[in-house]
Write an enzyme that holds these catalytic residues in place. Sequence first.
Site, mmCIF file in Angstrom:
data_model
loop_
_atom_site.group_PDB
_atom_site.id
_atom_site.type_symbol
_atom_site.label_atom_id
_atom_site.label_comp_id
_atom_site.label_asym_id
_atom_site.label_seq_id
_atom_site.Cartn_x
_atom_site.Cartn_y
_atom_site.Cartn_z
ATOM 1 N N HIS A 15 0.824 -1.214 0.000
ATOM 2 C CA HIS A 15 0.000 0.000 0.000
ATOM 3 C C HIS A 15 0.856 1.261 0.000
ATOM 4 C CE1 HIS A 15 0.583 -1.519 4.066
ATOM 5 N NE2 HIS A 15 0.999 -0.304 4.263
ATOM 6 N N GLU A 59 -7.893 -11.934 -10.185
ATOM 7 C CA GLU A 59 -6.597 -11.796 -9.505
ATOM 8 C C GLU A 59 -6.208 -13.061 -8.750
ATOM 9 O OE1 GLU A 59 -6.705 -8.517 -6.774
ATOM 10 O OE2 GLU A 59 -8.735 -8.940 -6.109
ATOM 11 N N ASP A 81 -1.997 -9.042 -7.521
ATOM 12 C CA ASP A 81 -2.301 -10.285 -6.817
ATOM 13 C C ASP A 81 -2.159 -11.489 -7.728
ATOM 14 O OD1 ASP A 81 -2.821 -9.736 -4.100
ATOM 15 O OD2 ASP A 81 -4.589 -8.609 -4.714
ATOM 16 N N CYS A 108 -5.836 -3.303 -13.913
ATOM 17 C CA CYS A 108 -5.649 -2.222 -12.934
ATOM 18 C C CYS A 108 -4.496 -2.481 -11.983
ATOM 19 C CB CYS A 108 -6.931 -1.982 -12.148
ATOM 20 S SG CYS A 108 -7.474 -3.408 -11.207
#
Length: 592
Positions: free
Chosen positions: A199, A441, A465, A512
């Site tokens: 993150h 993902e 992922d 994405c």
Amino acid sequence: MYKGIAVSPGVVVGVAFRIDSGLGPSEPQVISDRALIPAEVAQFESALEQSASELKVFVQKVAQEVGDSKAEIFQSHIQLVNDPELRDRVRHLIESRGLTVTSALHLVLQEYVGRFAGLEQEFFRERLADIRDVILRIVGHLSIDGSPFLAAMAGRDLNEANGEPVILVAHEILPSQAMSLGDFAIAGIVTETGGGTSHAAILARSRGIPAVSGVASITSEVASGDPIIVDGRDGVVLVRPDSETTAAYRKMQREFFDLKDRLVLNRDQPAISSDGTRIELLANINNVADAHAAGKVGSTGVGLYRTEFLFLSHQDVPDEEEQYQYYKKVLESSPNQSTTIRTLDLGGDKTVPYLGRRYEANPFMGWRSIRLSFEHPRLFEQQIRAILRAGRHGKVSMLFPMITTLEELRYVNKLVEETKRNLRKEGVEFGEDVKTGVMVEVPAAAVCIDAILRETDFISIGSNDLIQYLVAADRDNPKVAHLCEPLSPAILRVLSMVLDACKRTGTQVTLCGEMAGQPRSVLVLFGMGLRRFSMSPAFVPTIKALLSRVTTAQAERFAHHVLQLKTSEEIRAYLTARLHEISSDLEVFDFS
Ligand code: PEP
Ligand code: MG
């Protein structure tokens, strides 16, 4: 010179500001005038009181929104705030050693860490996490805006930068801290933990801040105020560099930011390849500020809004109305009022206390994302309601993360239909045309893509992922970062398979993950037929420039060629050469 993982491109020369776990500088801070000690103690007492009353409110709200058992966490935090041992120890450190409250709390936390060190039982780890949470909360009430991170950032050391860019150096940056980055003039980030898709890395990129992660023990090598250079393209950090090195890097810094400024001038031009194929360049965002940024750089919509950041920046659980109001604001701030809202993707590296803290040997393989939503049906339904309601104010799509099986997809679809029926029954207005989609993902979903496509409106490929699960390597673990390589035969084959399936069925597909903003990957993905790329806003101008210099046929040739190659090394070398031919000036943006 220290080597880490390049996670956000660019070069910056500045001074270090070292933080330790949200508690500000780790060096003990002593109160300069002993006459101020009683005031410091009083401040501590008042912060304790405020923390206790805040926690009481949370207990009620969480019990109501999520259930009584989850509220127990906050109940145990109230006990800790009222614990005489904690109170007496902090008071003693302030009074006898003249430490500031923050420093005293910091020391107390370290004492607990020492006491629990080596104790493997989950109980002690949980207890330590609770103590840490409580201490951070108390610190929050000592300072501005209830955020310990903000307090640390507003501290004395930051001002010692004397106008030089400030480079944050930390063991790790918590998601809630990363949220506050935008409020301060942070020019670079160096962390010991985290990989390219953590993150903190994603947030650094969204703000266009050069960053390097995985630099082992950097916090013990650097003190606040040290001159430091971050090279976010090569993953290099230089501490206390000599004047020649500094001058060379300053030049690179100027060139990099000049180029960025020039590129953004393309913001009003359409994204189009040199032979006229139209491409949609969308933005990945975390909040309203990012949505504004997305418009400024010329993206045409939001391809991924990660709603977990609303939950992470919220002390307790945001209810339906709060979510609805916030989603509406995000939507209204997004380019063309078009936003793909992803339901909660907590767990893994992002946790909030009010959904329970559970230690798992493999958090990324465990109780995260949609699995967590399934376990909290009330909360999940609230979020679906809020998103559907926001759908009246623009073009909204709803995206479900980490769907693994068809059963899960069917369950989600049923839930959405039920929620719509309930809203109708209650006479609550919502967007009837909100489309629903699946994040592809998890490899299982990619393998069974044909079945998935029959029962969903659209898909979005979460390559971050998908990669970590395909290669069985934790995306946040610097030790295995070399395996999380998008330009590898296995990944490209799976991507090509998914894109072909979408082509056959005419299903809308976006990618994405972070590779959507990386020049060499973009060349291949475009060649494989991808037309919708969603990325950190900072990368939109670069990718637009790159695509404007390549033809569709050229990219198809690149894709065809790399699919025949057997190793990542060959793929990377081939694409590096192609990128060099097409756009050597854009090579500085390729940090993968
Ligand atoms: C992904 O997995 O690629 C993705 C975009 O989602 P996140 O990074 O939030 O897991
Ligand atoms: Mg993901």
